[in-house]
Design a protein around this motif. Sequence first.
Motif, short mmCIF file in Angstrom:
data_model
loop_
_atom_site.label_atom_id
_atom_site.label_comp_id
_atom_site.label_asym_id
_atom_site.label_seq_id
_atom_site.Cartn_x
_atom_site.Cartn_y
_atom_site.Cartn_z
N LYS B 77 -11.55 3.94 7.92
CA LYS B 77 -10.70 3.97 9.11
C LYS B 77 -9.65 2.86 9.10
O LYS B 77 -8.95 2.66 10.09
CB LYS B 77 -11.57 3.81 10.37
CG LYS B 77 -12.66 4.83 10.51
CD LYS B 77 -12.11 6.16 10.93
CE LYS B 77 -13.23 7.19 10.96
NZ LYS B 77 -12.73 8.55 11.13
N GLY B 78 -9.60 2.11 8.03
CA GLY B 78 -8.63 1.04 7.93
C GLY B 78 -9.19 -0.07 7.07
O GLY B 78 -10.40 -0.12 6.84
N PRO B 79 -8.31 -0.95 6.58
CA PRO B 79 -8.78 -2.03 5.70
C PRO B 79 -9.63 -3.04 6.47
O PRO B 79 -9.52 -3.15 7.69
CB PRO B 79 -7.48 -2.69 5.21
CG PRO B 79 -6.40 -2.19 6.09
CD PRO B 79 -6.86 -0.96 6.79
N VAL B 80 -10.46 -3.75 5.75
CA VAL B 80 -11.24 -4.80 6.42
C VAL B 80 -10.33 -5.99 6.68
O VAL B 80 -9.42 -6.28 5.92
CB VAL B 80 -12.43 -5.32 5.57
CG1 VAL B 80 -13.58 -4.38 5.63
CG2 VAL B 80 -12.01 -5.60 4.13
N GLU B 81 -10.62 -6.65 7.76
CA GLU B 81 -9.93 -7.90 8.00
C GLU B 81 -10.77 -8.97 7.32
O GLU B 81 -11.71 -9.49 7.89
CB GLU B 81 -9.84 -8.16 9.50
CG GLU B 81 -8.41 -8.14 9.98
CD GLU B 81 -8.35 -8.51 11.43
OE1 GLU B 81 -8.48 -9.71 11.73
OE2 GLU B 81 -8.21 -7.58 12.26
N VAL B 100 -9.63 5.28 -3.18
CA VAL B 100 -8.43 4.74 -2.53
C VAL B 100 -7.21 5.60 -2.87
O VAL B 100 -6.38 5.91 -2.03
CB VAL B 100 -8.22 3.26 -2.93
CG1 VAL B 100 -6.85 2.77 -2.49
CG2 VAL B 100 -9.32 2.40 -2.32
N LYS B 101 -7.17 6.06 -4.11
CA LYS B 101 -6.07 6.96 -4.50
C LYS B 101 -6.08 8.22 -3.66
O LYS B 101 -5.07 8.86 -3.47
CB LYS B 101 -6.19 7.34 -5.97
CG LYS B 101 -5.91 6.22 -6.94
CD LYS B 101 -5.96 6.75 -8.36
CE LYS B 101 -5.94 5.59 -9.34
NZ LYS B 101 -5.97 6.08 -10.73
N SER B 106 -9.66 1.48 1.30
CA SER B 106 -8.61 0.51 1.03
C SER B 106 -9.17 -0.65 0.20
O SER B 106 -10.33 -1.01 0.34
CB SER B 106 -8.07 -0.01 2.36
OG SER B 106 -7.28 -1.15 2.14
N LEU B 107 -8.32 -1.19 -0.66
CA LEU B 107 -8.75 -2.35 -1.46
C LEU B 107 -8.41 -3.66 -0.76
O LEU B 107 -8.90 -4.73 -1.13
CB LEU B 107 -8.05 -2.34 -2.83
CG LEU B 107 -8.30 -1.13 -3.73
CD1 LEU B 107 -7.48 -1.26 -5.02
CD2 LEU B 107 -9.77 -1.00 -4.07
N GLU B 108 -7.57 -3.54 0.25
CA GLU B 108 -7.09 -4.72 0.97
C GLU B 108 -8.24 -5.51 1.60
O GLU B 108 -9.19 -4.91 2.10
CB GLU B 108 -6.21 -4.23 2.12
CG GLU B 108 -4.81 -4.80 2.12
CD GLU B 108 -4.03 -4.11 3.23
OE1 GLU B 108 -4.04 -4.62 4.35
OE2 GLU B 108 -3.46 -3.02 2.95
N GLY B 109 -8.12 -6.81 1.59
CA GLY B 109 -9.10 -7.63 2.29
C GLY B 109 -10.36 -7.90 1.48
O GLY B 109 -11.21 -8.67 1.91
#
Lengths: 403, 368, 141
Positions: B77-81, B100-101, B106-109
């Motif tokens: 549901k969205g990247p981790v903070e 992720v592709k 997401s890979l972010e965070g």
Amino acid sequence: MSDPKKEGEGLKGAAFSGGKSSLETVLGFLKRTLAEGCFDALLLPVKAPGGDSFPYVLVQDKALLEDRGSPLPPIMPVQGGKAVSSLTRRGKAPRKVAALMRPCEVRATIELFKLAQVDLENIFLISIDCPGVLPVKDFAADPEKGMAAFGEVLEKWGDRKVRPVCQICHRFTAPLSDDGAGMVVDLHIGLLGIEDGEVLLIPYSPAGEEILAKLDLVPAAGGDILSAWRDRANELTKKRGEERRRAQEEMKSKVRGLNNLLETFDKCINCHNCMRVCPVCYCRLCYFDSEAVKHPPDDYLRRAGDWGSIRFLPDTILFQVGRMSHMSLSCVSCGTCEDACPMDIPVAQVFSLVADEAQEYFGYLPGRSTDEPIPLATYKEEELEEVEDAPQGASSETKEKDG
Amino acid sequence: MAKFLELDKGTEAGIRELLGQSLRNGQVKAVFALRRTTNGAVNYSLITDPQMMEEAVPLFPSMPSNAGQLLSRLTLKGPVEGPVAVVVRPCELRALVELVKREQGSLEGFLFISFTCPGVYPLKASANGEIEGKQTQYWEAVKSGKVVPEIRPTCRACEHFIPYNADITISLVGNKDVDKRCILFLNTAKGAELVKGVGGKLSEGELETAELHAHREERLAEKKSLYDQGQLSGLGMDGLIEIFSRCIGCRGCRSACPICYCNLCTFDSFDYEYEPSTYEEELKKRGGVRIPPNTIFYHLGRLTHVGISCVGCGSCTDVCPVDIPLSAIFLQVGEAVQKIFDYIPGKDVEEDVPLATFEEVELTEIEE
Amino acid sequence: MEEDFMPRIIGFLCKWCTYAGADLAGVSRIQYPPSILPIRVMCSSRVDPLFVISSFLRGADAVLVAGCHPGDCHYQRGNYYTRRRYAVLRKIFEELGLEADRLRLSWISASEGRRFADVITDYTERIKKKGPNPVKKEVFL
Ligand code: SF4
Ligand code: SF4
Ligand code: SF4
Ligand code: SF4
Ligand code: SF4
Ligand code: FES
């Protein structure tokens, strides 16, 4: 389809023989029903080409039964209720089909009928005395050994080799009389207490009687074979009932309470195999696989923060208890869930324990009747006061006021 | 030459300490790693309390679920903070990249810590508690740089045991002092940042030593023998039927597969359910129909869906109650499919999944 | 025996080209064997590989996927994706020793009535030589 014999009516049975073993005789009987046009097709387990499994096959060609047809296979790779549902969920079976299954599979079929997942119109239900089945994993690991082991199971009728839920199954046969442990079925094949090579055909519905009549088989009330069968079945039912109680007491002490439950399902990897093979869990998309259980990352992090750490995925127990609350009234203790669990968690032992209690609470028996509603799909205006947080009798007072 | 940090303690203890400290000083918000619960089972956990790091067993040789699948669930549901530090195996990281592709995470965070992976034991060994008794044998083999005996066939045959996309790579395979020295290769600035202040000795060196190359050769040989054993090209329909006739239709292989992310799988959908008339037709043709139908259809179809991205993680085999050698099949067929496009799933997040892109002039030989 | 056998080929034909090409073959009275069972699709890229597998398993003797020549897709890029998907499907069949030569991808434009007839004739001959798809007798699928 009609309900089993009502109280007082005696059972009737016709002996049938012709095979070297009882199972061969059963196969002979089935072939005859096909040959005489009683049915257009049979649904029964058939040995797969690899020899290592017995999937259900809808059979029209008698040749498929030769050496392969397995009225009582050593394993239950797919629960028969699921097979009947697959066949009829989109509408009644294309032609007249006789489905031969074990009693727990027949009961699941009836539950699925009540849940509108089975159409019984063209289905003739045949059940057979069941000695239990081997764990599907053991069998897959060594089919040859499995076949030998099942030979022993058949001989001794029940054995420690069968699955734990089978060892304590007390509904392994058709209704013996008027004891209330009913099951909707058209024809039952009795094996217990009868000499090898012979079987007993017991009609439980007008359709069942018709089929026997068509084959010139005359079921008789009383008679040596019938009473031998009934005595043996009665005796075993009682014994199993006791064993069931004992085993369940033991299980209870292991799983009661949150911590015990957590421990029991500690190894669960959330594969949901148990749900997917359960005949009663029929939803195309399980709630516990749906969008509803997919949360934003913050939620997970907050929960981890609250506890210091959380298992990921979390909510394993929510799934287990949630599944129980959805289906335990209809659980038929078939053991399929446990068979499919890669982590060897005693899923069916836990579920059938909870199921027995829930079913007893409502006086409900899955598979007993086609018209008895599943308790959660109905209600009585006055019942269950003990679960309400209101003084006894308050509900009726309110009603009076409202009235 | 790459930078690496050497800590003067056993590898697992080193990781635990590093991550515990990062939690304590707020460098990371949480740690995602294997943890042993009080009841003894080893599961992935999201850990925020530094104390709880004591229970972490990031190198435990078992894969209860493919962590790529779990991290996708965490970030669906969205990247981790973050930052959230994760310790996962190379195939798990690759699986996450593939997800992720497909916009499933997401890979972010994240701060990715991975290692030269010696493989894991079958899940069965974890179900019955056998792994505990095998730990010594496991770590001895790791030190020697040999392929660990009794690990899963797909692990033995895995040639991608050196992680792609890790911020920190822990040296395990062939590390003779794995129980005395913790060696962390710092592949990115993020990785270097994390180890600031933990002490130890910074040096320069190569992760991919001659020993590691020799180890890869060994794995490649294992792969060849796995393929030879499978004899897939000789299967044909009869062979396939024989392999899959014991399938009980639990769909565990799909639910455990990180690449299969659909909420409702096509093969459970209304579309491929037989109508009574379909049964009738099939019955006429064959004299008998297996029920439920579509076992072979499901497995062949799933191959067309996941083959291109199969990371050979072995989760499908692990979860199969009747031990169908799924991952051997998916690995081999998947690799053949991936080769058409020179694609290594999970290697580069910028590279499109081949089926989601094309070149105007290519594959001319397949049109007739 | 082989003489009598007329294969049943399921053809997924793109409406903009091959299907029109088939029409042209018809109105031009070009002869070709009655083996093809055409299914019109909006673009070759509408053909989910599962349609092909399903046709094959349900007993089609062969499957044809046909669309516009590369560069001519009505939707610009559809057939490029088709080509990749087909390459993958074919590879899977080959790897598992399934009969990949019962699958075919052809580009046939709306003006290629002759080519349509040639492809069908050629494909039909090939399948005739192979004989009926044995899968249609399998019970344990
Ligand atoms: S919960 Fe388990 S034992 Fe009960 S009906 Fe479902 S599969 Fe059978
Ligand atoms: S089958 Fe076993 S491991 Fe899988 S979800 Fe059910 S209880 Fe958990
Ligand atoms: S996990 Fe095994 S039994 Fe279950 S669907 Fe996959 S192959 Fe079949
Ligand atoms: S198909 Fe099997 S080996 Fe491949 S990614 Fe999925 S679970 Fe892993
Ligand atoms: S098999 Fe295909 S449709 Fe099913 S879950 Fe996997 S990717 Fe989705
Ligand atoms: S429109 Fe013909 S292939 Fe796309």
